[in-house]
Design a protein around this motif. Structure first.
Motif, PDB file in Angstrom:
ATOM      1  N   VAL A  78      24.767  17.840 -10.731  1.00 32.37           N
ATOM      2  CA  VAL A  78      23.924  17.158  -9.731  1.00 32.37           C
ATOM      3  C   VAL A  78      25.219  16.533  -8.511  1.00 32.37           C
ATOM      4  O   VAL A  78      26.051  16.278  -8.960  1.00 32.37           O
ATOM      5  N   ARG A  79      24.369  16.739  -7.444  1.00 33.60           N
ATOM      6  CA  ARG A  79      25.384  16.098  -6.256  1.00 33.60           C
ATOM      7  C   ARG A  79      24.766  14.865  -5.965  1.00 33.60           C
ATOM      8  O   ARG A  79      23.348  14.825  -5.587  1.00 33.60           O
ATOM      9  N   VAL A  80      25.366  13.796  -5.638  1.00 34.88           N
ATOM     10  CA  VAL A  80      24.812  12.521  -5.131  1.00 34.88           C
ATOM     11  C   VAL A  80      25.456  12.097  -3.834  1.00 34.88           C
ATOM     12  O   VAL A  80      26.649  12.038  -3.573  1.00 34.88           O
ATOM     13  N   ASP A  81      24.366  11.869  -3.137  1.00 35.07           N
ATOM     14  CA  ASP A  81      24.844  11.283  -1.781  1.00 35.07           C
ATOM     15  C   ASP A  81      24.555  10.082  -1.717  1.00 35.07           C
ATOM     16  O   ASP A  81      23.256   9.557  -1.679  1.00 35.07           O
ATOM     17  N   PRO A  82      25.417   9.253  -1.788  1.00 34.08           N
ATOM     18  CA  PRO A  82      25.417   7.662  -1.582  1.00 34.08           C
ATOM     19  C   PRO A  82      24.788   7.062  -0.474  1.00 34.08           C
ATOM     20  O   PRO A  82      23.766   6.149  -0.717  1.00 34.08           O
ATOM     21  N   GLU A  83      24.935   7.497   0.686  1.00 34.13           N
ATOM     22  CA  GLU A  83      24.341   7.130   1.767  1.00 34.13           C
ATOM     23  C   GLU A  83      22.910   7.269   1.819  1.00 34.13           C
ATOM     24  O   GLU A  83      22.003   6.219   2.363  1.00 34.13           O
ATOM     25  N   LYS A  84      22.476   8.551   1.588  1.00 31.48           N
ATOM     26  CA  LYS A  84      20.981   8.820   1.459  1.00 31.48           C
ATOM     27  C   LYS A  84      20.263   8.464   0.274  1.00 31.48           C
ATOM     28  O   LYS A  84      19.195   8.654   0.112  1.00 31.48           O
ATOM     29  N   LYS A  85      21.001   7.978  -0.756  1.00 34.53           N
ATOM     30  CA  LYS A  85      20.342   7.626  -2.072  1.00 34.53           C
ATOM     31  C   LYS A  85      19.783   8.808  -2.486  1.00 34.53           C
ATOM     32  O   LYS A  85      18.641   8.704  -3.054  1.00 34.53           O
ATOM     33  N   PHE A  86      20.384   9.901  -2.438  1.00 38.99           N
ATOM     34  CA  PHE A  86      19.642  11.172  -2.564  1.00 38.99           C
ATOM     35  C   PHE A  86      20.377  12.124  -3.825  1.00 38.99           C
ATOM     36  O   PHE A  86      21.556  12.043  -3.512  1.00 38.99           O
ATOM     37  N   LEU A  87      19.465  12.634  -4.704  1.00 43.40           N
ATOM     38  CA  LEU A  87      20.328  13.479  -5.810  1.00 43.40           C
ATOM     39  C   LEU A  87      19.723  15.077  -5.399  1.00 43.40           C
ATOM     40  O   LEU A  87      18.401  15.349  -5.016  1.00 43.40           O
ATOM     41  N   ASN A  88      20.421  15.842  -5.891  1.00 39.91           N
ATOM     42  CA  ASN A  88      20.203  17.274  -5.464  1.00 39.91           C
ATOM     43  C   ASN A  88      20.810  18.147  -6.512  1.00 39.91           C
ATOM     44  O   ASN A  88      22.164  18.087  -6.823  1.00 39.91           O
ATOM     45  N   GLY A  89      20.302  19.061  -7.303  1.00 39.53           N
ATOM     46  CA  GLY A  89      20.913  19.787  -8.539  1.00 39.53           C
ATOM     47  C   GLY A  89      20.220  20.375  -9.328  1.00 39.53           C
ATOM     48  O   GLY A  89      18.883  20.797  -9.098  1.00 39.53           O
ATOM     49  N   LYS A  90      20.840  20.899 -10.580  1.00 33.44           N
ATOM     50  CA  LYS A  90      20.147  21.596 -11.290  1.00 33.44           C
ATOM     51  C   LYS A  90      20.364  21.201 -12.911  1.00 33.44           C
ATOM     52  O   LYS A  90      21.553  20.624 -13.278  1.00 33.44           O
ATOM     53  N   ASN A  91      19.491  21.315 -13.871  1.00 38.95           N
ATOM     54  CA  ASN A  91      19.885  21.070 -15.085  1.00 38.95           C
ATOM     55  C   ASN A  91      19.401  22.588 -15.635  1.00 38.95           C
ATOM     56  O   ASN A  91      18.436  23.062 -15.850  1.00 38.95           O
ATOM     57  N   THR A  92      20.520  23.329 -16.526  1.00 40.71           N
ATOM     58  CA  THR A  92      20.563  24.263 -17.376  1.00 40.71           C
ATOM     59  C   THR A  92      20.306  24.058 -18.732  1.00 40.71           C
ATOM     60  O   THR A  92      20.869  23.366 -19.221  1.00 40.71           O
ATOM     61  N   ILE A  93      19.037  24.366 -18.978  1.00 42.66           N
ATOM     62  CA  ILE A  93      18.327  23.812 -20.465  1.00 42.66           C
ATOM     63  C   ILE A  93      18.615  25.054 -21.315  1.00 42.66           C
ATOM     64  O   ILE A  93      17.645  26.251 -20.898  1.00 42.66           O
ATOM     65  N   ARG A  94      19.168  25.193 -22.473  1.00 37.59           N
ATOM     66  CA  ARG A  94      19.483  26.158 -23.242  1.00 37.59           C
ATOM     67  C   ARG A  94      18.531  25.755 -24.703  1.00 37.59           C
ATOM     68  O   ARG A  94      18.816  24.619 -25.050  1.00 37.59           O
ATOM     69  N   PHE A  95      17.686  26.481 -25.037  1.00 35.48           N
ATOM     70  CA  PHE A  95      16.819  26.028 -26.472  1.00 35.48           C
ATOM     71  C   PHE A  95      16.378  27.146 -27.206  1.00 35.48           C
ATOM     72  O   PHE A  95      16.352  28.478 -26.700  1.00 35.48           O
ATOM     73  N   LYS A  96      16.149  26.900 -28.556  1.00 36.97           N
ATOM     74  CA  LYS A  96      15.699  27.946 -29.551  1.00 36.97           C
ATOM     75  C   LYS A  96      14.229  27.764 -29.744  1.00 36.97           C
ATOM     76  O   LYS A  96      13.633  26.597 -29.830  1.00 36.97           O
ATOM     77  N   MET A  97      13.428  28.909 -29.464  1.00 35.80           N
ATOM     78  CA  MET A  97      12.078  28.927 -29.734  1.00 35.80           C
ATOM     79  C   MET A  97      11.805  28.553 -31.332  1.00 35.80           C
ATOM     80  O   MET A  97      12.561  29.387 -31.972  1.00 35.80           O
ATOM     81  N   LEU A  98      10.986  27.742 -31.755  1.00 36.85           N
ATOM     82  CA  LEU A  98      10.554  27.723 -33.122  1.00 36.85           C
ATOM     83  C   LEU A  98       9.337  28.431 -33.680  1.00 36.85           C
ATOM     84  O   LEU A  98       9.105  28.702 -34.936  1.00 36.85           O
ATOM     85  N   LYS A  99       8.362  28.634 -32.581  1.00 31.41           N
ATOM     86  CA  LYS A  99       7.420  29.472 -32.982  1.00 31.41           C
ATOM     87  C   LYS A  99       7.005  30.336 -31.522  1.00 31.41           C
ATOM     88  O   LYS A  99       7.611  29.894 -30.451  1.00 31.41           O
ATOM     89  N   ASP A 100       6.512  31.490 -31.600  1.00 26.35           N
ATOM     90  CA  ASP A 100       5.846  32.272 -30.455  1.00 26.35           C
ATOM     91  C   ASP A 100       5.125  31.266 -29.467  1.00 26.35           C
ATOM     92  O   ASP A 100       4.159  30.732 -30.034  1.00 26.35           O
ATOM     93  N   ASP A 101       5.522  31.477 -28.226  1.00 20.64           N
ATOM     94  CA  ASP A 101       4.616  30.332 -27.312  1.00 20.64           C
ATOM     95  C   ASP A 101       5.001  31.025 -25.678  1.00 20.64           C
ATOM     96  O   ASP A 101       6.020  31.706 -25.706  1.00 20.64           O
ATOM     97  N   THR A 102       4.160  30.399 -24.850  1.00 22.14           N
ATOM     98  CA  THR A 102       4.497  30.610 -23.512  1.00 22.14           C
ATOM     99  C   THR A 102       4.508  29.450 -22.589  1.00 22.14           C
ATOM    100  O   THR A 102       4.645  29.768 -21.308  1.00 22.14           O
ATOM    101  N   ARG A 103       4.660  28.414 -23.268  1.00 29.39           N
ATOM    102  CA  ARG A 103       4.650  27.271 -22.448  1.00 29.39           C
ATOM    103  C   ARG A 103       5.778  26.276 -23.293  1.00 29.39           C
ATOM    104  O   ARG A 103       5.629  26.131 -24.475  1.00 29.39           O
ATOM    105  N   ILE A 104       6.470  25.439 -22.513  1.00 35.62           N
ATOM    106  CA  ILE A 104       7.333  24.252 -22.987  1.00 35.62           C
ATOM    107  C   ILE A 104       6.954  23.162 -22.104  1.00 35.62           C
ATOM    108  O   ILE A 104       6.700  23.287 -20.852  1.00 35.62           O
TER     109      ILE A 104
END
Ligand SMILES: [Zn+2]
Length: 566
Positions: A78-104
């Motif tokens: 994440v990039r934090v702009d203190p002047e604008k109080k603004f955040l911009n970034g990403k979270n890479t989320i790794r997970f294991k499926m416990l059942k077949d599905d198409t939505r989390i």
């Protein structure tokens, strides 16, 4: 977390009750109580919790689109702009499926914007409902397989609550000072994640890009910083252990760093330049704290990440391996005698309490906020253990009993499960008094020390519920402890020992009055320093006693009970 939040809660409740007292009323000095004359708390009207909202259910329930996967890893960048109080970034989320599905289900609170969510190069569809973000996959995700998505986001996060959730502030010299503290409101107030308590990543990378003149202190081990060439520098941290979402933190400011070590454990301290000398003096208490807790529970649980203590503008928070501190560099709690019995001023409450959470809260974690006494009751009890280790048993007994004045007994400690409900503040004080009672029930200190150490080891790095703790105690003691746990945690009132005196016969009859069916608990009675242990139940039993009604005492400093002499 620190009780400051509960001052607000208390203040609010008291406004509702049309009482003229302010938020500090929770800290009035405990009334003197003798073992013989412990009075029942005045009856209070139980609070009827408001029905959970749809937003609470989305946040609080471990629904099908959460339960169908198991978190493995986050990389929050994440990039934090203190002047604008603004955040911009990403979270890479790794997970294991416990059942077949198409939505989390993931979570990101308004007004933050979902920029895009990618599986590889495929842009995924999603639906937002309150804080929830339901992510849909074009093909079925298969049970047992591991997937990673990149969740891009941006915006001006909401600053809310006394701690701010995420707060863009200035330090006393007018420089940027940005801190997160989001337990309760939820980590999704500033970054996208699976915002619940049951499931944690195994480890996490945190990358924070900030203007070159600032420092970021986050959780985990500092891996280095990179000048991005555009006036910003990226600070990289690696968390080697499972971590709660709400523990993940940014502390951005003009921090000065100093370090120490305890054996092989690195200790890193961060304070504003003008507070550096005070911090060097006050933060020295961290060593004694670590020695005390290691004595009772074994090695500091996040050794690879080190222990950090960081100055912040609010009172403090247990952010894992990056404990935050705002207790004015003075003993007690915000310069007051917190338990009102002359013990609190011997140590810095925030260093001792918030760091205690490394063992209970961060290493051993509740799987639902309903059972948050596992964090707060245990950590408040850890304060008492610290006092016992440093200052002796008499001070510890005084200290824990000082908490009686703060207990309300107005609602059970355990709140409704699965609806993001916050338990009452009794989870702290009554929780600690209950554990002190349990020690007396076990009535064998070496056995008690082994029990709590084994309990910690059994549940370290796990997310558990009260039932897990009760089962552990039942198995290890070979007794049915469930009624005792239930009376203290799932009912409003504490048990009352009823005593009937027959002077002519020289006898005393006794029984428990309690809400929990089958409640039975041994208790020490008679004369202090020569207590007699009775196995009291819900049925009347009688003993001979030469003591008069006035002389006959109950060890109410070792057992948190009411006494009713008839
Ligand atoms: Zn706490």
């Amino acid at each position: 977390m620190s009780q400051l939040r509960f001052f607000l809660y208390t203040a609010f409740s008291m406004v509702l009750a049309a009482s003229a007292v302010g938020p500090l009323a929770a800290q009035t000095a405990p009334s003197a109580s003798t073992p013989n004359s412990q009075q029942a708390a005045p009856p209070q009207t139980p609070k009827t919790p408001a029905a959970p909202t749809r937003a609470d259910i989305l946040r609080g329930a471990y629904g099908p689109y959460r339960a169908n996967n198991d978190l493995l890893f986050y990389h929050l960048d994440v990039r934090v702009d203190p002047e604008k109080k603004f955040l911009n970034g990403k979270n890479t989320i790794r997970f294991k499926m416990l059942k077949d599905d198409t939505r989390i289900q993931l979570d990101l609170q308004q007004p933050l914007h979902v920029d895009k969510i990618l599986l590889g190069t495929t842009e995924l569809k999603y639906e937002r409902e309150f804080g929830a973000v339901f992510v849909d996959f074009p093909k079925t995700l298969r049970a047992g397989r591991v997937y990673a998505i990149d969740f891009y986001y941006s915006g001006n996060p909401l600053e809310t609550g006394r701690f701010g959730g995420i707060a863009f502030r200035k330090d006393p010299s007018g420089r940027h000072w940005i801190n997160t503290a989001c337990e309760g409101i939820g980590a999704s107030i500033w970054w996208p994640n699976k915002d619940q308590w049951r499931d944690e990543v195994e480890n996490m990378q945190i990358s924070v890009s900030i203007p070159n003149d600032l420092v970021d202190v986050s959780n985990g081990k500092f891996m280095g910083k990179t000048d991005l060439g555009d006036g910003y520098t990226r600070w990289d941290w690696l968390v080697h252990y499972p971590i709660n979402n709400y523990d993940v933190s940014l502390n951005i400011g003009n921090y000065q760093h100093f370090s120490d070590h305890l054996g092989g454990l690195p200790l890193d301290f961060y304070a504003l330049p003008e507070d550096l000398d005070k911090a060097k003096k006050q933060f020295a208490q961290a060593k004694g704290m670590l020695e005390a807790y290691q004595h009772y529970f074994g090695e500091y649980p996040f050794k690879k990440d080190g222990y950090k203590l960081i100055e912040v503008p609010y009172s403090g928070m247990e952010h894992q391996s990056a404990v935050t501190y705002g207790n004015h560099f003075a003993n007690g709690y915000l310069e007051r005698d917190w338990t009102g019995v002359g013990v609190s001023l011997k140590f810095d409450f925030i260093i001792i309490h918030e760091s205690g959470h490394e063992w209970f809260g961060n290493a051993v974690t509740a799987a639902d906020p309903s059972d948050m006494w596992i964090h707060e009751g245990w950590t408040t009890y850890l304060e008492c253990l610290y006092v016992e280790y440093m200052f002796g048993h008499d001070d510890a007994v005084k200290y824990v009993n000082g908490y009686k004045a703060k207990v309300k007994n107005a609602a059970p400690i355990i709140a409704e499960r699965g609806v993001n409900a916050e338990p009452p503040q009794d989870m702290y004080f009554k929780g600690a008094l209950f554990l002190n009672t349990l020690r007396s029930v076990v009535n064998d200190d070496p056995r008690w020390w082994k029990l709590i150490r084994d309990l910690y080891k059994r549940f370290k790095y796990k997310n558990i519920m009260t039932e897990d703790i009760v089962q552990f105690f039942d198995r290890k003691t070979g007794k049915d402890m469930t009624p005792i746990f239930n009376q203290y945690l799932r009912h409003t009132a504490i048990p009352t020992l009823e005593l009937k005196f027959n002077a002519a016969d020289g006898t005393v009859s006794y029984r428990w009055k309690a809400d929990e069916p089958g409640f039975a608990m041994p208790v020490r009675v008679g004369k202090k320093d020569n207590w007699q242990l009775i196995q009291a139940t819900a049925d009347w039993q009688t003993i001979k006693s030469p003591l008069t009604k006035d002389e006959f005492g109950v060890a109410t400093d070792l057992y948190y009970v009411n006494v009713d002499k008839q």
